[in-house]
Design an enzyme around this catalytic site. Sequence first.
Site, PDB file in Angstrom:
ATOM      1  N   ASP A 161      17.937  11.565   9.213  1.00 51.40           N
ATOM      2  CA  ASP A 161      17.166  10.435   9.731  1.00 51.40           C
ATOM      3  C   ASP A 161      17.458  10.286  11.214  1.00 51.40           C
ATOM      4  O   ASP A 161      18.622  10.138  11.612  1.00 51.40           O
ATOM      5  CB  ASP A 161      17.536   9.144   9.000  1.00 51.40           C
ATOM      6  CG  ASP A 161      17.017   9.112   7.565  1.00 51.40           C
ATOM      7  OD1 ASP A 161      16.464  10.142   7.119  1.00 51.40           O
ATOM      8  OD2 ASP A 161      17.165   8.071   6.909  1.00 51.40           O
TER       9      ASP A 161
ATOM     10  N   ASP B 243       7.448   4.243  -1.500  1.00 49.28           N
ATOM     11  CA  ASP B 243       8.672   3.535  -1.129  1.00 49.28           C
ATOM     12  C   ASP B 243       8.595   2.127  -1.706  1.00 49.28           C
ATOM     13  O   ASP B 243       7.777   1.315  -1.255  1.00 49.28           O
ATOM     14  CB  ASP B 243       8.814   3.486   0.391  1.00 49.28           C
ATOM     15  CG  ASP B 243       8.734   4.880   1.011  1.00 49.28           C
ATOM     16  OD1 ASP B 243       9.366   5.799   0.463  1.00 49.28           O
ATOM     17  OD2 ASP B 243       8.037   5.044   2.029  1.00 49.28           O
TER      18      ASP B 243
END
Length: 237
Positions: free
Chosen positions: A8, A129
């Site tokens: 990330d 998500d």
Amino acid sequence: MEIIPAIDILGGRCVRLLQGDYAQETVYSPDPVGTAMRWQSLGAPRLHVVDLDGAADGESVNFELIREIANSALIPVEVGGGIRSMDTVKKLLTAGVDRVILGTVAVENPELVREICARYADSVAVSIDARNGKVATRGWVNSTEVDALELARSMKKLGVKRFIYTDISRDGTLSEPNFAAIRDLISAINMPVIASGGVSSLSHLRLLKDIGAEGAIVGKAIYTGDLNLKRAFEELS
């Protein structure tokens, strides 16, 4: 089952967030490319790269870093975060990215998902998500009333061939994946599903394999050392 290390990127650095909260970041490396090479050297079959700046801003922010990772790696690289136009999809795939991950656009612009899949179906995954079964968008900051399973079913009709499921409440917590939700999604759509969020032990990986997950994205646990990545590859890949 593919075990996929996550990288990330926020502000050019390799970080982990707690439950997707940008205010709760931990920096693990100033060098995302070096981190990618490290996971590759341990046997990773694929890398999962997220442009966190892009997810928040709605456009690819760390493109040059992502291109460098894709060009340096000898394994496929999938990328998500801020991919909300056909131009961004083309740009990333042309730069050497193997698979683009669509999230927000699946909720806000399903017609664009249809167009992207018409051209690049084998290079697309949609990320579901979810927080309490409802989808969150725009870097997980925006909560919606969209049901996770309903979104997956509608995306399947538009030509999406692969899904990633993240339980936001478990992401970065080292707790455990939401096995029930992942199992429900796999049975609802009968398509490849990659699990994410809370994956932090070999037993989690074995269970995900048993319930039929195509892959598992591993994040915080490989940075803290809670999960021995090399052993995971040897036992489960």
